[in-house]
Write a protein that holds these residues in place. Structure first.
Motif, mmCIF file in Angstrom:
data_model
loop_
_atom_site.group_PDB
_atom_site.id
_atom_site.type_symbol
_atom_site.label_atom_id
_atom_site.label_comp_id
_atom_site.label_asym_id
_atom_site.label_seq_id
_atom_site.Cartn_x
_atom_site.Cartn_y
_atom_site.Cartn_z
ATOM 1 N N ASP A 20 32.918 3.785 4.581
ATOM 2 C CA ASP A 20 32.113 4.048 3.388
ATOM 3 C C ASP A 20 31.970 5.549 3.145
ATOM 4 O OD1 ASP A 20 29.111 4.441 2.173
ATOM 5 O OD2 ASP A 20 30.073 2.613 1.440
ATOM 6 N N PRO A 21 32.103 5.987 1.879
ATOM 7 C CA PRO A 21 32.025 7.429 1.609
ATOM 8 C C PRO A 21 30.617 8.000 1.651
ATOM 9 C CG PRO A 21 32.314 6.233 -0.435
ATOM 10 C CD PRO A 21 32.412 5.219 0.665
ATOM 11 N N GLY A 22 29.611 7.151 1.630
ATOM 12 C CA GLY A 22 28.238 7.649 1.640
ATOM 13 C C GLY A 22 27.734 7.929 0.235
ATOM 14 N N ALA A 23 26.798 8.883 0.121
ATOM 15 C CA ALA A 23 26.161 9.189 -1.160
ATOM 16 C C ALA A 23 26.937 10.288 -1.881
ATOM 17 C CB ALA A 23 24.714 9.583 -0.923
ATOM 18 N N ALA A 31 34.641 19.660 -11.001
ATOM 19 C CA ALA A 31 33.718 18.523 -10.925
ATOM 20 C C ALA A 31 32.417 18.903 -10.231
ATOM 21 C CB ALA A 31 34.389 17.365 -10.185
ATOM 22 N N VAL A 32 32.434 19.884 -9.341
ATOM 23 C CA VAL A 32 31.287 20.396 -8.596
ATOM 24 C C VAL A 32 30.739 19.324 -7.642
ATOM 25 C CG1 VAL A 32 29.001 21.458 -8.713
ATOM 26 C CG2 VAL A 32 30.728 21.957 -10.488
ATOM 27 N N GLN A 33 30.312 18.202 -8.187
ATOM 28 C CA GLN A 33 29.688 17.148 -7.370
ATOM 29 C C GLN A 33 29.985 15.788 -8.003
ATOM 30 O OE1 GLN A 33 25.372 17.207 -7.169
ATOM 31 N NE2 GLN A 33 25.384 16.530 -5.020
ATOM 32 N N ILE A 34 30.263 14.797 -7.150
ATOM 33 C CA ILE A 34 30.570 13.447 -7.647
ATOM 34 C C ILE A 34 29.687 12.437 -6.922
ATOM 35 C CG2 ILE A 34 32.975 14.037 -8.165
ATOM 36 C CD1 ILE A 34 33.739 12.414 -5.629
ATOM 37 N N ASP A 35 29.636 11.247 -7.538
ATOM 38 C CA ASP A 35 28.913 10.121 -6.935
ATOM 39 C C ASP A 35 29.905 8.963 -6.781
ATOM 40 O OD1 ASP A 35 27.207 8.197 -6.046
ATOM 41 O OD2 ASP A 35 25.790 8.320 -7.712
ATOM 42 N N PRO A 36 30.450 8.755 -5.573
ATOM 43 C CA PRO A 36 31.477 7.712 -5.397
ATOM 44 C C PRO A 36 30.914 6.309 -5.243
ATOM 45 C CG PRO A 36 31.098 8.827 -3.324
ATOM 46 C CD PRO A 36 30.202 9.514 -4.336
ATOM 47 N N ARG A 37 29.612 6.161 -5.233
ATOM 48 C CA ARG A 37 29.026 4.836 -5.013
ATOM 49 C C ARG A 37 29.210 3.949 -6.241
ATOM 50 N NH1 ARG A 37 23.087 6.780 -3.547
ATOM 51 N NH2 ARG A 37 23.605 7.938 -5.456
#
Length: 425
Positions: free
Chosen positions: A156-159, A173-179
């Motif tokens: 799992d990639p986490g948060a 992109a700076v920051q992503i949310d893979p959930r």
């Protein structure tokens, strides 16, 4: 004789009680409910089958093909495909490897999303000779072994995660949310990667788990994206997910949106029975065979050796009677046994009172009542209507029938006072 022993439902109706005189009855609620029982059972079975299908699918809702460029639903990728088209990227969809060859050019990015594992290693090798850049979304073991042997799955990639690397697509992109979102959690299966060698890991969470990896294979750029929810319509607008998707898929003038299907599976011929059979079937069949043989030997020895007997065989009447009685007792066929007793009694009574054996039960009852002086209704009840409900009642019926025969024989005897009195002038 047998016609006189028919159930009451088969007897002809009495005068004045025929179908023309029967009153019309409205259907009651109970009758209507009984008629509806089969349909209710079928409806319950249909509901159970439907619920079973939903449970077997893991509660997966139907929202079109996952990550399809033409699917506007929550799990589709139409939003990202339309934005890429507005930015001058030619988006072409493909469902087979041959379609990818026809759609690809000299400056082409190929997105591959194959959650069913339809593409084998040979197919991935062919992709490396077609595309300039390959983007693998949620790649399986075969895809990573073919195009990124130095990358391994990490769970799992986490948060949310920040770029943490020097790749331009990640920095934008700076920051992503893979959930996955609530609508895509049953479709997307996000994962992460651990890298070794020259591969570049981005959006690294705790434990070194990366959501994006860039590597090369035979001079081609290969991106591994761990979460399809990042590109889906319901998750592309979170944090920098849209910027990452546009950067990965808009690098070249042509984008081939490739979702492998069943036609891409290698043709290996029909599987034989041994391949389709689980491993536990053969031992179980052998065990059942041994049990069957052991049971046959055991039961065969229990009956002893075979005895040769010449035919025809004469069976005593007493043995036949006793065998039939045991069959009636074993099956609790009290009414059938009672009918057999009554038939014999009626035939013997008819002979005693001088009537032919084809005489009806009413005629026999009239003659017996006249000669014995007993009540005709009681005799008819005993010969026709009494229904034994237990073995005790059956024995009592047998005793009463035997007593009636004895009384009739005594009354019909020439030395009987009743007969002698009737014969005097």
């Amino acid at each position: 004789m047998t016609g006189t022993l028919a159930p009451e439902a088969e007897r002809p109706p009495a005068p004045g009680t025929g179908p023309a005189d029967a009153p019309a009855l409205s259907p009651t609620v109970r009758r209507t409910a009984r008629r509806a029982v089969p349909w209710i059972v079928l409806a319950v079975i249909a509901v159970i089958v439907g619920l079973s299908g939903v449970l077997l699918n893991g509660g997966r809702t139907v929202g079109g093909d996952p990550l399809s460029a033409s699917n506007p639903g929550p799990v589709g990728g139409k939003a990202l495909a339309q934005v890429l088209g507005q930015q001058g990227v030619t988006v072409r969809t493909a469902g087979t490897l041959d379609q990818v060859r026809g759609a690809a050019g000299d400056d082409t990015t190929v997105l591959v999303y194959d959650p069913e594992g339809n593409l084998d290693r040979r197919g991935y090798d062919q992709l490396s000779s077609i595309a300039s850049t390959i983007v693998l979304v949620e790649p399986d073991f075969a895809a990573m072994q073919a195009l990124a042997p130095g990358v391994h799955a990490a769970g799992d990639p986490g948060a949310t995660a920040s770029a943490g690397c020097g790749l331009p697509v990640a920095q934008r992109a700076v920051q992503i949310d893979p959930r996955p979102t609530e609508n895509t959690k049953n479709i997307a299966s996000p994962g992460s990667f651990r890298v070794s060698g020259d591969a570049t890991a981005c959006f690294v969470a705790s434990g070194g788990r990366a959501s994006l990896v860039r590597t090369t294979y035979e001079g081609r750029t290969v991106y591994l994206l761990g979460s399809a929810a990042t590109l889906m319509n319901d998750g592309v607008d979170r944090l920098g997910n849209a910027a990452l998707g546009l950067g990965l898929l808009g690098e070249h003038r042509t984008l081939v949106w490739y979702l492998p299907g069943l036609l891409d599976r290698p043709v290996t011929g029909p599987a034989d029975l041994a391949t389709l059979t689980p491993g536990w079937v053969t031992p179980v069949l052998l065990l059942l065979t041994l049990v069957f043989v052991a049971a046959a030997v055991w039961r065969g020895r229990r009956f002893g050796p075979l005895v040769v007997e010449h035919l025809p065989v004469v069976v005593r009447a007493g043995e036949t009677r006793e065998g039939r009685a045991r069959l009636y007792q074993r099956s609790s066929a009290r009414l059938r046994a009672a009918d057999a007793l009554r038939i014999g009694t009626i035939g013997r009574l008819a002979t005693q009172v001088g009537l032919p054996r084809v005489a009806t039960t009413d005629e026999v009852a009239d003659a017996v009542a006249a000669i014995t002086g007993r009540d005709r209704a009681t005799i008819l009840y005993l010969l026709l209507e009494q229904r034994p409900g237990s073995d005790r009642e059956l024995l009592e019926l047998s005793d009463r029938l035997a007593e009636l025969e004895r009384a009739t024989a005594d009354a019909a005897s020439p030395h009987s006072p009743r007969t002698t009195g009737r014969m005097e002038p």
